[in-house]
Design a protein around this motif. Structure first.
Motif, PDB file in Angstrom:
ATOM      1  N   ILE A 286      11.172   8.201  -6.853  1.00 24.06           N
ATOM      2  CA  ILE A 286      11.635   7.612  -6.664  1.00 24.06           C
ATOM      3  C   ILE A 286      10.924   6.928  -5.493  1.00 24.06           C
ATOM      4  O   ILE A 286      11.300   8.046  -4.117  1.00 24.06           O
ATOM      5  N   THR A 287      10.786   5.882  -5.015  1.00 28.80           N
ATOM      6  CA  THR A 287       9.615   5.841  -3.308  1.00 28.80           C
ATOM      7  C   THR A 287      11.371   4.276  -3.121  1.00 28.80           C
ATOM      8  O   THR A 287      12.344   4.493  -3.653  1.00 28.80           O
ATOM      9  N   ARG A 288      10.952   4.050  -1.753  1.00 32.45           N
ATOM     10  CA  ARG A 288      10.928   3.036  -1.185  1.00 32.45           C
ATOM     11  C   ARG A 288      11.619   1.694  -1.953  1.00 32.45           C
ATOM     12  O   ARG A 288      10.279   1.340  -2.450  1.00 32.45           O
ATOM     13  N   HIS A 289      12.012   0.947  -1.520  1.00 29.39           N
ATOM     14  CA  HIS A 289      12.243  -0.078  -2.077  1.00 29.39           C
ATOM     15  C   HIS A 289      11.551  -1.058  -1.506  1.00 29.39           C
ATOM     16  O   HIS A 289      10.895  -2.710  -2.110  1.00 29.39           O
ATOM     17  N   ASP A 290      11.503  -0.765  -0.230  1.00 30.49           N
ATOM     18  CA  ASP A 290      10.818  -2.003   0.804  1.00 30.49           C
ATOM     19  C   ASP A 290       8.677  -1.583   0.733  1.00 30.49           C
ATOM     20  O   ASP A 290       8.682  -1.669   1.356  1.00 30.49           O
ATOM     21  N   VAL A 291       8.833  -0.763   0.053  1.00 33.53           N
ATOM     22  CA  VAL A 291       7.164  -0.641   0.263  1.00 33.53           C
ATOM     23  C   VAL A 291       6.392  -1.043  -1.236  1.00 33.53           C
ATOM     24  O   VAL A 291       7.261  -0.889  -2.745  1.00 33.53           O
ATOM     25  N   ASP A 292       5.198  -0.947  -1.542  1.00 35.90           N
ATOM     26  CA  ASP A 292       4.593  -1.596  -2.072  1.00 35.90           C
ATOM     27  C   ASP A 292       3.788  -0.586  -3.502  1.00 35.90           C
ATOM     28  O   ASP A 292       3.688   0.229  -2.539  1.00 35.90           O
ATOM     29  N   ASP A 293       4.068  -0.555  -3.773  1.00 35.27           N
ATOM     30  CA  ASP A 293       4.636   0.714  -5.293  1.00 35.27           C
ATOM     31  C   ASP A 293       2.675   1.155  -5.143  1.00 35.27           C
ATOM     32  O   ASP A 293       2.501   1.733  -5.515  1.00 35.27           O
ATOM     33  N   LYS A 294       1.578  -0.042  -5.237  1.00 33.77           N
ATOM     34  CA  LYS A 294       0.437   0.515  -4.496  1.00 33.77           C
ATOM     35  C   LYS A 294       0.181   1.484  -3.537  1.00 33.77           C
ATOM     36  O   LYS A 294      -0.982   2.191  -4.473  1.00 33.77           O
ATOM     37  N   GLU A 295       0.845   1.805  -2.603  1.00 35.53           N
ATOM     38  CA  GLU A 295       0.179   2.808  -1.909  1.00 35.53           C
ATOM     39  C   GLU A 295       0.972   4.173  -2.593  1.00 35.53           C
ATOM     40  O   GLU A 295       0.297   4.788  -2.079  1.00 35.53           O
ATOM     41  N   CYS A 296       2.955   3.631  -3.449  1.00 38.57           N
ATOM     42  CA  CYS A 296       2.386   4.962  -3.637  1.00 38.57           C
ATOM     43  C   CYS A 296       1.610   5.167  -5.012  1.00 38.57           C
ATOM     44  O   CYS A 296       1.510   6.299  -5.261  1.00 38.57           O
ATOM     45  N   GLN A 297       0.901   4.509  -5.991  1.00 35.51           N
ATOM     46  CA  GLN A 297       0.042   5.312  -6.316  1.00 35.51           C
ATOM     47  C   GLN A 297      -1.176   5.944  -6.181  1.00 35.51           C
ATOM     48  O   GLN A 297      -1.706   6.114  -6.459  1.00 35.51           O
ATOM     49  N   GLU A 298      -1.813   5.169  -4.654  1.00 35.28           N
ATOM     50  CA  GLU A 298      -2.854   5.542  -4.068  1.00 35.28           C
ATOM     51  C   GLU A 298      -2.621   6.749  -3.748  1.00 35.28           C
ATOM     52  O   GLU A 298      -3.608   7.985  -3.900  1.00 35.28           O
ATOM     53  N   LEU A 299      -1.540   6.885  -3.259  1.00 33.38           N
ATOM     54  CA  LEU A 299      -1.212   8.446  -2.305  1.00 33.38           C
ATOM     55  C   LEU A 299      -1.250   9.428  -3.820  1.00 33.38           C
ATOM     56  O   LEU A 299      -1.455  10.587  -3.789  1.00 33.38           O
ATOM     57  N   GLY A 300      -0.592   8.874  -4.557  1.00 33.76           N
ATOM     58  CA  GLY A 300      -1.279  10.170  -5.804  1.00 33.76           C
ATOM     59  C   GLY A 300      -1.552  10.790  -6.244  1.00 33.76           C
ATOM     60  O   GLY A 300      -2.184  11.644  -6.493  1.00 33.76           O
ATOM     61  N   ALA A 301      -2.590   9.551  -6.754  1.00 29.67           N
ATOM     62  CA  ALA A 301      -4.049   9.864  -6.711  1.00 29.67           C
ATOM     63  C   ALA A 301      -4.872  10.310  -5.904  1.00 29.67           C
ATOM     64  O   ALA A 301      -6.063  10.807  -6.819  1.00 29.67           O
ATOM     65  N   ARG A 302      -4.556  10.578  -4.983  1.00 31.72           N
ATOM     66  CA  ARG A 302      -5.452  12.114  -3.887  1.00 31.72           C
ATOM     67  C   ARG A 302      -5.268  13.176  -5.089  1.00 31.72           C
ATOM     68  O   ARG A 302      -5.923  14.307  -4.392  1.00 31.72           O
ATOM     69  N   TYR A 303      -3.879  13.120  -5.106  1.00 29.68           N
ATOM     70  CA  TYR A 303      -3.282  15.131  -5.968  1.00 29.68           C
ATOM     71  C   TYR A 303      -3.873  14.683  -7.301  1.00 29.68           C
ATOM     72  O   TYR A 303      -3.779  16.102  -8.019  1.00 29.68           O
ATOM     73  N   ALA A 304      -4.661  13.605  -8.281  1.00 28.16           N
ATOM     74  CA  ALA A 304      -4.992  14.117  -9.490  1.00 28.16           C
ATOM     75  C   ALA A 304      -5.381  15.681  -9.483  1.00 28.16           C
ATOM     76  O   ALA A 304      -5.208  15.458 -10.989  1.00 28.16           O
ATOM     77  N   ALA A 305      -5.998  15.888  -9.532  1.00 28.20           N
ATOM     78  CA  ALA A 305      -6.991  16.793  -9.784  1.00 28.20           C
ATOM     79  C   ALA A 305      -6.620  17.881  -8.942  1.00 28.20           C
ATOM     80  O   ALA A 305      -6.509  19.359  -9.926  1.00 28.20           O
ATOM     81  N   SER A 306      -5.684  18.278  -8.364  1.00 30.05           N
ATOM     82  CA  SER A 306      -4.784  18.825  -7.898  1.00 30.05           C
ATOM     83  C   SER A 306      -3.727  19.113  -9.312  1.00 30.05           C
ATOM     84  O   SER A 306      -2.227  20.948  -9.262  1.00 30.05           O
TER      85      SER A 306
END
Length: 245
Positions: free
Chosen positions: A22-42
């Motif tokens: 669950i994230t901030r309401h004022d942040v683009d969800d794309k940024e959160c998905q990009e952050l998560g994708a960095r750790y997909a292999a872990s």
């Protein structure tokens, strides 16, 4: 851990297990998905929960993910590839567990277990793909996308790292917490360019707020406290593994 404290912990887990991002309401969800994708292999998925790849053949997760009727613990999924489970190890007193795979994960990026007692005040990244939402509206839905969020350790007890879902005025740039779908997920901490898993998503306290809203507290099982047990299990249980074809 004393019996009374353990019973309290189990009660909290039953009431409000920690699951998705669950994230901030004022942040683009794309940024959160990009952050998560960095750790997909872990990260990997097992028993309806998240886990962290800590060695090629080992996953770190929450103990409560290993219990319950109908929980599927025969297979773990990493980057959409299934891996058979050899055995599971559940800590007798805390919400932390290890999963040993029959064969090591291919194309994985293991993250080291953190063993220092200096987590207080440090920034972490949460990773999960369960129910998403934001601090104003609460839980929104589930789309299977991996997301990441940031937070700061506000308290370090003997057994847990504690976080607060702050409003934007006092929050990190991608502030967030867990929500339904990602129990067992990691709190990742980067120090001197090296990445560590410092906590395992365990449970939340509402503090008078509804789930997924600003003001709730997040509790992660503290890896540094359990490091001796984790290392003992891994070091004494390593099979003669060969990569799956």
């Amino acid at each position: 851990m004393k019996l009374a404290l353990y019973v309290t912990l189990l009660t909290l887990l039953t009431i409000s297990p920690a699951h998705g991002i669950i994230t901030r309401h004022d942040v683009d969800d794309k940024e959160c998905q990009e952050l998560g994708a960095r750790y997909a292999a872990s990260v990997a998925y097992i028993g309806g929960c998240m886990s962290t790849l800590v060695e090629p053949g080992w996953l770190l997760t929450a103990a409560h993910c290993m219990r319950g009727e109908g929980v599927g613990l025969e297979t773990a999924l990493h980057l959409e590839v299934p891996y058979q489970v050899e055995q599971t190890f559940v800590h007798p007193d805390s919400d932390i567990a290890l999963v040993q795979l029959k064969n090591p994960v291919r194309n994985g990026k293991p993250i080291a277990l953190y063993n220092q007692k200096n987590e207080l005040g440090r920034n972490v990244v949460f990773v999960g793909n369960g129910v998403f939402g934001n601090g104003c509206d609460g839980l929104a839905g589930e789309d299977g996308n991996l997301r990441g969020a940031r937070n700061t350790v506000i308290e370090a007890t003997q057994y847990n790292l504690v976080f607060l879902f702050d409003k934007p005025e006092t929050a990190t740039n991608l502030e967030g917490i867990s929500g339904p779908g990602d129990s067992g997920g990691p709190a990742l901490m980067e120090i001197d360019g090296l990445l560590y898993v410092a906590g395992v998503s365990a449970y939340q306290k509402g503090n008078g707020f509804e789930e997924g809203h600003y003001g709730v507290s997040e509790y992660y099982s503290r890896v540094s406290t359990h490091y001796p047990w984790l290392r003992e299990v891994i070091d004494n249980s390593k099979p003669d593994q060969t990569p799956e074809d």
